[in-house]
Design a protein around this motif. Structure first.
Motif, short mmCIF file in Angstrom:
data_model
loop_
_atom_site.label_atom_id
_atom_site.label_comp_id
_atom_site.label_asym_id
_atom_site.label_seq_id
_atom_site.Cartn_x
_atom_site.Cartn_y
_atom_site.Cartn_z
N LEU A 1 14.28 1.84 5.47
CA LEU A 1 13.10 1.00 5.71
C LEU A 1 13.12 -0.12 4.68
O LEU A 1 13.21 0.13 3.48
CB LEU A 1 11.84 1.85 5.56
N ALA A 2 13.10 -1.37 5.13
CA ALA A 2 13.09 -2.53 4.24
C ALA A 2 11.65 -2.93 3.95
O ALA A 2 10.77 -2.75 4.79
CB ALA A 2 13.84 -3.69 4.88
N ILE A 3 11.42 -3.47 2.75
CA ILE A 3 10.07 -3.90 2.40
C ILE A 3 10.06 -5.35 1.94
O ILE A 3 11.06 -5.87 1.44
CB ILE A 3 9.45 -3.02 1.29
N THR A 4 8.91 -5.98 2.14
CA THR A 4 8.65 -7.31 1.64
C THR A 4 7.36 -7.26 0.84
O THR A 4 6.29 -7.00 1.42
CB THR A 4 8.50 -8.32 2.80
N PRO A 5 7.41 -7.47 -0.47
CA PRO A 5 6.19 -7.51 -1.27
C PRO A 5 5.37 -8.75 -0.90
O PRO A 5 5.92 -9.84 -0.71
CB PRO A 5 6.69 -7.61 -2.71
N ARG A 6 4.07 -8.58 -0.79
CA ARG A 6 3.16 -9.67 -0.45
C ARG A 6 2.24 -10.05 -1.60
O ARG A 6 1.62 -11.11 -1.56
CB ARG A 6 2.33 -9.31 0.78
N GLY A 7 2.16 -9.20 -2.62
CA GLY A 7 1.33 -9.51 -3.78
C GLY A 7 1.36 -8.38 -4.79
O GLY A 7 1.53 -7.22 -4.42
N ILE A 8 1.24 -8.76 -6.06
CA ILE A 8 1.18 -7.80 -7.15
C ILE A 8 0.10 -8.29 -8.11
O ILE A 8 0.14 -9.44 -8.56
CB ILE A 8 2.52 -7.71 -7.92
N TRP A 9 -0.83 -7.41 -8.42
CA TRP A 9 -1.90 -7.72 -9.35
C TRP A 9 -2.03 -6.60 -10.37
O TRP A 9 -1.72 -5.45 -10.05
CB TRP A 9 -3.23 -7.88 -8.61
N ALA A 10 -2.49 -6.93 -11.57
CA ALA A 10 -2.64 -5.90 -12.61
C ALA A 10 -4.04 -5.99 -13.22
O ALA A 10 -4.58 -7.08 -13.40
CB ALA A 10 -1.59 -6.08 -13.69
N ASP A 11 -4.57 -4.83 -13.52
CA ASP A 11 -5.86 -4.73 -14.20
C ASP A 11 -5.81 -3.48 -15.07
O ASP A 11 -5.89 -2.36 -14.55
CB ASP A 11 -6.99 -4.63 -13.17
N GLY A 12 -5.62 -3.66 -16.36
CA GLY A 12 -5.51 -2.52 -17.26
C GLY A 12 -4.27 -1.70 -16.92
O GLY A 12 -3.18 -2.24 -16.79
N ASP A 13 -4.46 -0.40 -16.73
CA ASP A 13 -3.35 0.49 -16.38
C ASP A 13 -3.01 0.45 -14.89
O ASP A 13 -2.03 1.06 -14.48
CB ASP A 13 -3.70 1.94 -16.73
#
Length: 152
Positions: free
Chosen positions: A86-98
């Motif tokens: 199964l191939a994936i395409t990331p659409r967004g990455i966000w971080a908040d603390g841990d």
């Protein structure tokens, strides 16, 4: 749009702590490892004790303890019905603390030749560079449809 482009856009909009930046980079690297084979994403950052929740209803929704439990009791039913990774395409990455929030789309082909596509939203709680817990939202209808349609 590549993960690097997404990261650059998000960096312009947000200021991250060193911890948040490190967690995002770890998750980004795992996503890049999994672009052609989604299982690599999990093996890169999950552990034998990661607590993982699949939100929703039905047999696969619930809480899993560790990568082996998740694979044997949720992922295997899907992956065994695909004719390749199964191939994936990331659409967004966000971080908040841990926490690192990830939006992903996947594409693959079922063993019967029909396409399989899904979208996911993960909230990953990180500690020491690994996922200690998390929750996943996905189109469970698409998951159940392929599991019921393709016989092993």
């Amino acid at each position: 749009m590549s993960v690097d482009d997404l990261e650059h856009q998000q960096e312009e909009l947000m200021t991250h702590s060193p911890q948040e930046s490190m967690n995002r980079k770890i998750v980004q690297a795992a996503l890049e490892s999994g672009t052609e084979d989604f299982t690599k994403f999990f093996t890169e950052i999950f552990t034998d004790s990661t607590e993982w929740t699949i939100a929703g209803h039905g047999p696969v929704a619930g809480v899993y303890s560790g990568l082996a439990d998740l694979h044997e009791n949720a992922e295997k039913a899907l992956f065994d019905r695909l004719d390749g990774p199964l191939a994936i395409t990331p659409r967004g990455i966000w971080a908040d603390g841990d926490d690192v929030i990830v939006r992903i789309d996947s594409t693959g082909r079922a063993a019967d030749g029909q396409p399989y596509n899904n979208s996911y939203l993960y909230i990953l709680t990180m500690k020491d560079g690994k996922v200690v817990s998390g929750i996943e939202w996905l189109d469970l209808h698409a998951y159940y449809e392929i599991v019921e349609r393709v016989t092993l």
